[in-house]
Design an enzyme around this catalytic site. Structure first.
Site, PDB file in Angstrom:
ATOM      1  CB  SER A 484      -0.955  -0.049   1.191  1.00 26.30           C
ATOM      2  OG  SER A 484      -2.001   0.868   1.028  1.00 26.30           O
ATOM      3  CG  ASP A 569      -6.257  -2.802  -4.177  1.00 27.75           C
ATOM      4  OD1 ASP A 569      -7.074  -2.127  -3.528  1.00 27.75           O
ATOM      5  OD2 ASP A 569      -5.035  -2.833  -3.919  1.00 27.75           O
ATOM      6  CG  HIS A 601      -5.342  -2.477  -0.465  1.00 27.38           C
ATOM      7  ND1 HIS A 601      -4.618  -1.886  -1.475  1.00 27.38           N
ATOM      8  CD2 HIS A 601      -4.980  -1.818   0.685  1.00 27.38           C
ATOM      9  CE1 HIS A 601      -3.857  -0.922  -0.967  1.00 27.38           C
ATOM     10  NE2 HIS A 601      -4.055  -0.873   0.340  1.00 27.38           N
TER      11      HIS A 601
END
Length: 648
Positions: A484, A569, A601
């Site tokens: 991320s 995601d 994600h």
């Protein structure tokens, strides 16, 4: 030849290689919770197909019964309903984060989807022991960008609209009568946050407090009498001075003034609280500067806490408690061994070890994590955590800088499978709370505003320099890795400090900040201004966007790069990784790009997780020189990895 000889010499003293599956596969058993009546407990464990499901066991008996049958993704979040008959769990589809709430009837063995709306996300879920068959659930049915609250009958599945979102509410707060009496809203003009309350559901909402963008607040629960709300705040509210770190106070629900200060630590924010479900009193506060510390506020649990401290060193957590609060489910997370789960009985002050999450790790050598204060070039100090390989000389090691996501989150001391994996492979693993990390006050958090790829990245550079100067790291073998925001930092590391890292691993990281913010999920609408202030106004400011988006700096990114992405995601879309890979392909830089078609994600399914870490391990070994573990073909069977051709 010389390189191979050096690696063999460096890794000679290392303990046995820990197979990936022992760290990244599903735990053998995990997340136990006690039933409200204290007679049974539930936990997560593998089905015969190797998928996490819920099992239920009678306290004192040895056999458990599997009560759900998830066949693909695995269940990760669940809780007991207060009627002792139902268990509620959340599940999404292949990582799309559109959670549904499912109910398991333990008597009829029927599992049903209680929020069966396609493309809809179940958000907050509130239950209270005074209303055993009822829940309140947030759903974005009426408007995809906000969550209205619905009353859910757990027995019949009936859903009735309870509270309508006026369009700006990001969080609802429930009182002890399971009524929505607090609403936290965001102001789109300036990113401030406001608290509205009402004395009862038939009354109008009234604003009682407001926090500007650069002040901190988070909201726990109403007090038992409904007169106040427990709030973590950096503002004064009439009684105390404003503070850099958050104070835990009881805030008046009628006029927003401070009724009582419960705790304040000038080093760090409030990390967590322990609230009694019986009388909605906060019994303890946890703060975590470089290691978690409990502060007991109510004497009635002081002896219990003393007993639990005897279990050993590690992060202690009360996972759940029975209605009468005699039975506690407790977890202990040491930094150098498997997480452990205990059933603590208050009346006898005894703790019984139920199970270890990963008992097979007991035969391997794990290693301690140490905390360090690291200076930055502009005179600040950041908190970092270092995990060194056991059994070898801890000087001039290959280093992996493991960067946390968020970025408005933080790294912590304690159990960390990634740190154990890297140290077992011969790397020093360094994790740091760079500026913009949470937990260290509002000043440190907002020093990162609009500084992506700038001073936030410089903190990472300073951390690497520190590790080299301290003698831990070989400056020619430093890798950067993260997920991320940590994935962004890995890309930014190659783009903005091209000589610092020998390679980078980016997991679901954004490459182009404008397209990142343009493609956020619709239900992030209340957060849009906050994102613009914290990331920077990259949607309108072309210079800023170009300056801090690695996508525009592909020509400098010449070191080896591995990118891993989940196809579904909703936060960092696949287009982010696609853009980066194609930009690097155009200038002729090789990128290894792997896509997991049934993930979002991050990677939830063990075959995908183990496949990814196996690829990462070989990649890091090739470029930074650690060792690799054994292939585990049976553990990666059924993974969805696709190695994508950058030319496509």
């Amino acid at each position: 030849h010389h390189r191979r000889h050096r690696i063999e010499k460096e890794t000679m003293g290392l303990p046995d290689v820990i197979p990936q599956s022992k760290l990244f596969g599903n735990p053998e058993k995990s997340q136990p919770t006690i039933s409200p009546d204290g007679k049974r407990f539930a936990y997560l464990a593998n089905s015969e197909k190797g998928v996490l499901n819920i099992f239920v066991q009678v306290v004192g008996e040895d056999t458990a019964k599997q009560v759900t049958n998830d066949t693909h993704r695995g269940i990760r979040f669940y809780e007991w309903a207060n009627n002792n008959r139902h268990i509620l769990y959340k599940q999404d589809a292949d990582g799309d984060e559109n959670w549904h709430v499912y109910g398991v009837d333990l008597e009829t063995e029927v599992v049903r989807d209680l929020t069966p709306f396609q493309g809809i996300r179940a958000d907050a879920l509130f239950i209270d022991n005074k209303f055993p068959n009822k829940a309140l659930v947030g759903l974005n049915i009426r408007d995809r960008s906000v969550f209205d609250m619905y009353s859910l009958d757990i027995i019949t599945g009936a859903l009735l609209e309870n509270t309508v979102n006026p369009g700006d509410v990001a969080q609802w707060i429930c009182d002890s009568n399971l009524e929505i009496r607090g609403a936290v809203a965001t102001v789109p003009e300036d990113g401030s946050k406001l608290l509205r309350t009402r004395p009862d559901p038939s009354s109008a909402w009234k604003e009682v407090a407001r926090w500007p963008h650069d002040e901190e607040s988070s909201f726990h629960a109403f007090s038992n009498d409904g007169e106040g709300i427990y709030v973590e705040t950096s503002m004064g509210h009439g009684k105390s001075d404003a503070s850099d770190t958050t104070r835990l106070i009881l805030l008046s629900a009628s006029d927003g003034t401070e009724l009582r200060l419960l705790h304040h630590d000038t080093r760090c924010d409030i990390d967590d609280v322990v609230i009694s479900d019986i009388d909605h009193t906060i019994e303890a506060v946890i703060v975590d500067y470089d290691k978690p510390e409990w502060v007991i506020l109510e004497d009635r649990i002081r002896e219990d806490h003393q007993e639990l401290l005897k279990l050993g060193d590690g992060k202690l957590n009360i996972v759940s408690r029975s209605h009468d609060e005699d039975k506690w489910m407790v977890s202990l997370m040491p930094d150098d061994s498997s997480p452990k789960f205990y059933l603590y009985t208050r009346s006898t002050k005894t703790a019984q070890l139920l199970f270890l999450a990963r008992p097979e790790l007991e035969k391997f050598t794990l290693t301690k994590m140490t905390s360090h204060l690291i200076p930055t070039t502009d005179g600040e100090t950041l908190v970092g955590f270092l995990t060194l390989p056991p059994g070898v000389d801890s000087s001039s090691l290959p280093l992996v800088l493991l960067v946390h996501g968020g970025p408005w989150a933080r790294d912590r001391w304690g159990w960390n499978p990634q740190a154990q994996w890297l140290s077992n492979r011969g790397y020093a693993c360094l994790m740091v709370n760079f500026r913009a990390s949470t937990g260290y006050g509002k000043r440190w958090l907002h020093l990162g505003d609009a500084k992506w790829g700038d001073t936030m990245q410089q903190d990472l550079t300073d951390a690497v320099d520190w590790a080299v100067k301290q003698g831990y790291a070989d400056k020619d073998r430093v890798a950067i890795m993260g997920g991320s925001y940590g994935g962004y930092a890995a890309l930014a590391g190659l783009a903005f400090t091209p000589s610092l890292y020998c390679c980078a691993v980016d997991i679901v990281g954004p490459a182009h900040l404008r397209t990142l913010l343009q493609s956020t999920p619709s239900y992030w609408k209340p957060l849009k201004k906050m994102l613009a202030l914290r990331v920077g106004n990259v949607e309108e400011d072309d210079d800023l966007n170009r300056k801090c988006s690695p996508y525009y700096h592909a020509d400098k990114m010449v070191k080896p790069l591995l990118i891993a992405q989940g196809a579904n995601d909703p936060r960092v879309k696949k287009a982010e990784s696609d853009q980066m890979v194609s930009a690097m392909h155009k200038i002729g830089t090789k990128v290894e790009y792997v896509l997991y078609t049934d993930e979002g994600h991050g990677f939830a399914r063990p075959p995908n997780r183990i496949d990814f870490y196996f690829r990462a391990e070989h990649f890091l070994a090739a470029h930074a020189g650690g060792r690799v573990g054994p292939a585990e073909p049976d553990q990666v069977e059924g993974n969805s990895a696709q190695l994508l051709d950058p030319a496509s």
